[in-house]
Design an enzyme around this catalytic site. Structure first.
Site, PDB file in Angstrom:
ATOM      1  N   PHE A 123      37.078  65.593   4.411  1.00  0.00           N
ATOM      2  CA  PHE A 123      35.678  65.640   4.501  1.00  0.00           C
ATOM      3  C   PHE A 123      35.730  65.538   6.459  1.00  0.00           C
ATOM      4  CE2 PHE A 123      31.452  64.559   5.814  1.00  0.00           C
ATOM      5  CZ  PHE A 123      30.829  65.686   4.937  1.00  0.00           C
ATOM      6  N   ASP A 193      38.056  56.516   1.299  1.00  0.00           N
ATOM      7  CA  ASP A 193      36.733  56.963   1.362  1.00  0.00           C
ATOM      8  C   ASP A 193      36.281  57.271  -0.054  1.00  0.00           C
ATOM      9  OD1 ASP A 193      34.209  58.274   1.874  1.00  0.00           O
ATOM     10  OD2 ASP A 193      34.724  59.339   3.541  1.00  0.00           O
ATOM     11  N   TYR A 218      24.139  57.489  -0.654  1.00  0.00           N
ATOM     12  CA  TYR A 218      23.008  58.446  -0.943  1.00  0.00           C
ATOM     13  C   TYR A 218      23.617  59.608  -1.876  1.00  0.00           C
ATOM     14  CZ  TYR A 218      25.172  60.977   3.129  1.00  0.00           C
ATOM     15  OH  TYR A 218      25.958  61.434   4.192  1.00  0.00           O
ATOM     16  N   LYS A 219      24.598  59.697  -2.507  1.00  0.00           N
ATOM     17  CA  LYS A 219      25.033  60.522  -3.406  1.00  0.00           C
ATOM     18  C   LYS A 219      24.773  60.121  -4.801  1.00  0.00           C
ATOM     19  CE  LYS A 219      28.512  62.311  -0.349  1.00  0.00           C
ATOM     20  NZ  LYS A 219      27.934  63.560   0.103  1.00  0.00           N
ATOM     21  N   ARG A 363      29.416  74.644  -4.934  1.00  0.00           N
ATOM     22  CA  ARG A 363      29.657  73.295  -5.677  1.00  0.00           C
ATOM     23  C   ARG A 363      28.506  72.631  -6.546  1.00  0.00           C
ATOM     24  NH1 ARG A 363      30.183  68.054  -1.520  1.00  0.00           N
ATOM     25  NH2 ARG A 363      28.130  68.574  -1.402  1.00  0.00           N
TER      26      ARG A 363
END
Lengths: 404, 404
Positions: A123, A193, A218-219, A363
């Site tokens: 990422f 991560d 926040y996911k 995705r």
């Protein structure tokens, strides 16, 4: 699978009641909870209490009535989701800032080890922050190699192996225990991560003997847009490492107002500034939802949802870039397609919100807490219709969706 | 002054209608808005919209519907309060994190200049963060000297003079234009911390030719507890400096997902991770209040409120440590007293919320937007009664209040 079989799965789903705990818009199947998790129904009331009572009425007194301990309290609530002890996790700042702190601290352990190894295509912020971190430690450098070569790249100069446990695009998952052991055998510190892992798949940091970890809330943790992130430091490292971002909230005695910095014991030393309490309150509501959940049921449902969408993609002739082996992936599924952006937009027009990742990936996030098997099946049907009809080629769609 | 004279001031106060824009608890005179600003009445509705509609209903789509530009949009709303152009201010992270970014960036300008000069007794996080920042630049060091010696401490090795414009404890204010000019004449970059200035006194960064500044938004700007902070970089520096906290939101093309970091043009390069949007929404409401305010009236009222409390303190025989000259102070007033902690607690018992700063200071914040002259006068009467009666000596009070 037939629709009856799908409905039977929902009827037997121990997590089905969780759906009612979330507020989702009508007419939408939300397959982007791996980017921004849905809103828990309790969050509105929690925010109203935070704003009206805690801030408006109690004002400064609230710092003594629960605010000051929020970073460690929330860390303790994340801990069981990542297989950590409650005193090994703290909440604050962004994932990027926490990566920076962890990397600089780890690069300072041994002057002979100055290389951060990571994966090309990780990422982006992980690599960007690593560039910034190595520039803060004399002689340090970042070595970015293809995914298959990360373990071979470890050497006597490696300070840190920094990897994202579940890949943001492909959902490929590293085997945490074996990769950690390999990194440590090479003398490196292992930094994970967990942004696409926590709340999506089983994570056992302590059991894997991990050193450091960061992650986003926040996911799958439903903390709200840009909710504060977390940092994990294994207990054995806590008194040996210190934060380069040495702010007053990480001081051993923040209210003694001393000129000199002395890091707090335990995880508090990783705090920098005053925590954004409104964002913390929303996050705490998201975390509290997890307390009542059978986590094993979540991981199992995540895998089941994935199989439904994989079957739909296969039926539509799409190339799946996510591993079929459940142990080798996270809770999203990605299809490569030259018109992936147009496909994403066509899905959104039909009420299925997924996202597009540059340059050619569709995705779809499969969040077990608020998606039914039927939701995912129906989204798969719609995806199939779009692909077969070719309607996505019309390309009359607007700006690309933004944030992971 | 008599009570009639005080009431006449309120009757003529152009800011008096602003009081109704804030929700303050009954029975409290809140003299701690310099620590945590009061709640604007509009914030509750703004948060409800942010939570229910923007997050809950629009979900990920909100990133394209106003979220992604929030850091620059809010920066633009702060700009007029600090005398900056709208493209010189950005909102994000904490004051501590922004100090870190600014200091490391400034230390990298000239290898021959490696010293950060600051004031002993500066707000602690400034000095703590500076310790962390100098450790990230080879050969850099922090030189902390008494307030009266900061200008004399500047030399050919000075990279940055870092000062807090209005002192958190005494409210002493540096003369921004002359101090900036002196620092620059010595070849140093001038970095101002405006945490106790913005919204309290006139600040003209551009006119003073300042280089860098940071500030907090949860005091006079009423952004909410721990609201995101801001950073100012003078336009002439914007393409020359880069953030050590190089996260993806500061990338020139954050959604191209490139491995290599390339700083965004302008102020966006100072962003790191995803901004905490719930906290940003509350802050924006606080900032929008300021748009309708006659700022000159605010600075004048701030000085008038101060004189009322100074007179009360003098009548009670208290030692005032804040300068009498309005141009040489901020908008709070501090009294030194050996029993300052007990005095603070006694005031709170009587409904006057101020705060105590170690070891012996009673600090009272005088916020012109929501305090009337009568409020301050009445608080002064209560302070006088407490001092004269000696009731504070009973010391039956609880834990010390926490946060600045």
């Amino acid at each position: 699978m037939t629709r009856d079989e799908i409905d039977a799965l929902d009827a037997a789903d121990p997590l089905a009641p969780m759906r009612a705990r979330f507020a989702l818009p009508d007419g939408v199947i939300y397959l982007d909870g791996n980017s921004l998790g849905a809103l828990p129904r309790d969050t509105g009331a929690a925010m109203a209490d935070m704003v009206s009572r805690q801030w408006g009425d109690r004002l400064i007194r609230s710092w003594n009535e629960g605010w000051i301990d929020a970073p460690t309290r929330l860390g303790g609530k994340i801990a069981p989701l990542v297989g950590a002890a409650t005193d090994e996790v703290i909440v604050g700042d962004s994932t990027s800032a926490n990566l920076f702190k962890a990397l600089v601290a780890a690069l300072r352990i041994d002057p002979a080890r100055r290389v951060v190894v990571s994966e090309a295509g990780n990422f982006p912020t992980d690599l960007h922050v690593a560039e910034g971190a190595v520039a803060c430690v004399p002689g340090a450098m970042l070595k970015v190699v293809p995914r298959g070569e990360v373990l071979a790249a470890l050497g006597p100069d490696t300070a840190v192996l920094m990897l994202t446990h579940v890949h943001y695009k492909t959902a490929e998952r590293f085997d945490m225990p074996s990769v950690t052991a390999t990194a440590q055998a090479a003398g490196a510190v292992m930094l994970w991560d967990l942004s696409h892992s926590a709340g999506a798949v089983a994570v056992e940091l302590d059991a894997a003997n991990a050193d450091l970890a960061v992650g986003c809330t926040y996911k799958y943790l439903n903390g709200g847009p840009g909710a504060p992130a977390y940092l994990y430091v294994a207990r054995r490292w806590q008194e040996r490492l210190a934060s380069p971002l040495s702010g007053w909230m990480g001081h051993a005695a923040p209210f003694a107002f001393a000129d000199g910095y002395e890091p707090a014991p335990g995880m508090k030393r990783w705090l920098a500034g005053t925590p954004p309490m409104l964002a913390m309150a929303a996050l705490e509501t998201g975390l509290d939802l997890w307390a009542s959940v059978d986590r094993a049921a979540v991981w199992a449902k995540s895998a089941a949802l994935w199989r439904i969408m994989a079957a739909a993609g296969e039926a539509a002739g799409l190339e799946c870039v996510t591993p079929a082996d459940a142990a080798a992936r996270g809770s999203h599924i990605s299809f490569r397609h030259p018109d992936a952006h147009a496909l994403t937009q066509a899905l959104i027009e039909r009420g299925v919100i997924g996202d597009f990742r540059d340059p050619d990936v569709l995705r779809l996030g499969l969040t077990p807490l608020y998606l039914s098997h039927r939701d995912v099946w129906q989204a798969g049907e719609i995806l199939g219709e779009i692909v077969r009809s070719g309607m996505y080629r019309e390309e009359r769609f607007g700006e690309r969706l933004a944030v992971t």
